[in-house]
Design a protein around this motif. Structure first.
Motif, PDB file in Angstrom:
ATOM      1  N   THR A 114       1.019  89.964  37.089  1.00 27.87           N
ATOM      2  CA  THR A 114       2.252  89.897  36.663  1.00 27.87           C
ATOM      3  C   THR A 114       2.916  88.531  36.592  1.00 27.87           C
ATOM      4  OG1 THR A 114       3.621  90.204  38.653  1.00 27.87           O
ATOM      5  CG2 THR A 114       3.164  92.191  37.409  1.00 27.87           C
ATOM      6  N   ASN A 115       2.296  87.704  37.297  1.00 29.48           N
ATOM      7  CA  ASN A 115       3.085  86.055  37.409  1.00 29.48           C
ATOM      8  C   ASN A 115       2.404  85.398  35.951  1.00 29.48           C
ATOM      9  OD1 ASN A 115       3.368  83.310  38.028  1.00 29.48           O
ATOM     10  ND2 ASN A 115       3.979  84.253  39.948  1.00 29.48           N
ATOM     11  N   LEU A 174       2.222 101.248  44.499  1.00 32.86           N
ATOM     12  CA  LEU A 174       1.776  99.980  43.902  1.00 32.86           C
ATOM     13  C   LEU A 174       1.118 100.230  42.622  1.00 32.86           C
ATOM     14  CD1 LEU A 174       1.425  96.757  43.986  1.00 32.86           C
ATOM     15  CD2 LEU A 174      -0.482  97.301  45.442  1.00 32.86           C
ATOM     16  N   TRP A 211      -0.326  92.375  42.558  1.00 32.19           N
ATOM     17  CA  TRP A 211       0.862  92.504  41.583  1.00 32.19           C
ATOM     18  C   TRP A 211       1.032  91.130  41.022  1.00 32.19           C
ATOM     19  CZ3 TRP A 211       4.294  96.162  40.075  1.00 32.19           C
ATOM     20  CH2 TRP A 211       5.567  95.614  39.265  1.00 32.19           C
ATOM     21  N   ASN A 244       2.511  90.484  46.860  1.00 27.29           N
ATOM     22  CA  ASN A 244       1.409  91.273  46.987  1.00 27.29           C
ATOM     23  C   ASN A 244       0.421  90.555  45.955  1.00 27.29           C
ATOM     24  OD1 ASN A 244      -0.572  93.687  45.055  1.00 27.29           O
ATOM     25  ND2 ASN A 244      -0.172  94.417  47.349  1.00 27.29           N
ATOM     26  N   ARG A 252       7.387  92.502  46.980  1.00 27.71           N
ATOM     27  CA  ARG A 252       6.588  92.912  45.789  1.00 27.71           C
ATOM     28  C   ARG A 252       5.596  92.013  45.321  1.00 27.71           C
ATOM     29  NH1 ARG A 252       5.470  97.495  43.130  1.00 27.71           N
ATOM     30  NH2 ARG A 252       5.581  98.663  45.139  1.00 27.71           N
ATOM     31  N   GLU A 253       6.197  90.942  44.986  1.00 24.43           N
ATOM     32  CA  GLU A 253       5.677  89.557  44.435  1.00 24.43           C
ATOM     33  C   GLU A 253       4.876  89.079  45.147  1.00 24.43           C
ATOM     34  OE1 GLU A 253       8.423  87.001  42.283  1.00 24.43           O
ATOM     35  OE2 GLU A 253       9.625  88.781  41.478  1.00 24.43           O
ATOM     36  N   ASP A 255       3.052 101.620  39.649  1.00 22.40           N
ATOM     37  CA  ASP A 255       3.962 100.432  39.159  1.00 22.40           C
ATOM     38  C   ASP A 255       2.992  99.307  38.273  1.00 22.40           C
ATOM     39  OD1 ASP A 255       6.118 101.590  40.417  1.00 22.40           O
ATOM     40  OD2 ASP A 255       6.195 100.006  42.234  1.00 22.40           O
ATOM     41  N   LEU A 256       1.933  99.168  38.797  1.00 18.79           N
ATOM     42  CA  LEU A 256       1.114  98.237  37.991  1.00 18.79           C
ATOM     43  C   LEU A 256       0.826  98.867  36.636  1.00 18.79           C
ATOM     44  CD1 LEU A 256      -1.052  96.731  41.081  1.00 18.79           C
ATOM     45  CD2 LEU A 256       0.544  95.423  39.188  1.00 18.79           C
ATOM     46  N   SER A 287       2.066  96.520  33.599  1.00 16.73           N
ATOM     47  CA  SER A 287       0.902  95.505  33.063  1.00 16.73           C
ATOM     48  C   SER A 287      -0.199  96.221  31.987  1.00 16.73           C
ATOM     49  CB  SER A 287       0.019  95.327  34.074  1.00 16.73           C
ATOM     50  OG  SER A 287      -1.305  94.414  33.816  1.00 16.73           O
ATOM     51  N   ARG A 342      -3.064  96.656  51.906  1.00 21.80           N
ATOM     52  CA  ARG A 342      -2.628  96.669  50.483  1.00 21.80           C
ATOM     53  C   ARG A 342      -2.677  95.398  49.606  1.00 21.80           C
ATOM     54  NH1 ARG A 342       1.442  98.886  53.927  1.00 21.80           N
ATOM     55  NH2 ARG A 342       1.058 101.146  54.088  1.00 21.80           N
ATOM     56  N   ASP A 386      -1.194  92.838  50.410  1.00 24.88           N
ATOM     57  CA  ASP A 386       0.082  91.968  50.586  1.00 24.88           C
ATOM     58  C   ASP A 386      -0.186  90.371  51.231  1.00 24.88           C
ATOM     59  OD1 ASP A 386       1.714  93.787  49.569  1.00 24.88           O
ATOM     60  OD2 ASP A 386       1.890  94.918  51.410  1.00 24.88           O
TER      61      ASP A 386
END
Length: 283
Positions: A161-162, A199, A157, A154, A151-152, A202-203, A207, A128, A130
């Motif tokens: 998102t960072n 996942l 992700w 991954n 989660r962060e 959520d993305l 995003s 996935r 990760d």
């Protein structure tokens, strides 16, 4: 992923692949077309299937599909190796059984390999994406993975998102689209994986870029490339990166960043490591 969702994915994938093809390349008249790309009957002709059958397939109907017919369709749509695999997984639901049961186990040997590679960042990801293991240089460039919530850690992700990493990476948008296309090429191998579906959902929610690009169904699999970072302390860092799978499991990938030969990256990154070490002594 249930059958209805799988068939919708197949429908969207076929439509986007058909839309990118130019009629002139295949000897079809361009004329006035209501939509870009080939018509359904043209794809059917190239794949040696009936227009009705292909129309039903692209409409997401639950019809019988053979591997032989899919091969002809892959050739007609000029699919890449990764796109062809994606098509088969969506249409036939036949990922190798061992891929669904493979355990993601990081051994001490894996960690030793990462730790002994000190020239640049290196990490391992699972099915996935990760981040399962990493070396100290990876924590310097990407942040302290050990301090991040699950989660962060991954990588998809993290990439979308960072904001700190996004500011550092030159041409973030191009790299993000590549990451998404590579990620999608692996998703079809794990249809029905609830955590993977979660996942993605959520993305799509958090995003805007992921939400915009995910419907394109781009699939890509090149395991190497180059990234440039504009670091506020040491300046431009240029890395060539490559990915390769662990021999004992195709789910586990090593990703290794190598400072560009002939550049100042190696010296600058060593300086960054020294600064990081000095800072750690006073914490």
């Amino acid at each position: 992923m249930d059958d209805a969702q799988r068939l919708r994915e197949l429908k969207d994938f076929l439509q986007t692949r058909r839309a990118r093809l130019s009629p002139e390349e295949f000897g079809f008249p361009s004329g006035r077309r209501r939509a870009p790309g080939l018509r359904r009957e043209e794809v059917a002709q190239l794949a040696s299937v009936s227009t009705t059958w292909y129309t039903w397939l692209e409409q997401g109907r639950d019809i019988r599909v053979s591997a032989q017919v899919l091969e002809g369709l892959a050739r007609a749509l000029q699919l890449t190796t990764e796109e062809r695999t994606h098509l088969f997984m969506l249409a036939l639901q036949q990922p190798p059984p061992e891929l669904d049961t493979q355990q993601e186990i990081i051994s001490s040997v894996h960690q030793q390999i990462l730790d002994h590679y000190g020239a640049g960042p290196a990490y391992m990801t699972g099915r996935r994406w990760d981040v399962l293991a990493w070396n100290q240089p990876a924590s310097i460039l990407f942040g302290d993975f050990s301090a991040m919530p699950h989660r962060e850690r991954n990588f998809v992700w993290f990439f979308f998102t960072n904001t700190a990493h996004r500011r550092l990476l030159v041409d973030w948008e191009d790299h993000a689209q590549f990451v998404l296309a590579k990620f999608r090429s692996t998703c079809s191998r794990y249809l029905g994986d609830e955590k993977l579906i979660e996942l993605i959902e959520d993305l799509l929610r958090v995003s805007p870029e992921f939400r915009q690009w995910w419907p394109r169904h781009d699939v890509f699999g090149r395991p190497f490339g180059r990234k440039e970072y504009e670091h506020p302390i040491v300046g431009r860092l240029i890395f060539d990166y490559t990915a390769f799978v662990a021999a004992e499991s195709p789910d586990l990938r090593f990703v290794v960043y190598t400072p560009l030969p002939g550049s100042e990256t190696l010296e600058r990154f060593r300086k960054l490591q020294e600064l990081h070490k000095a800072k750690s002594l006073f914490i």
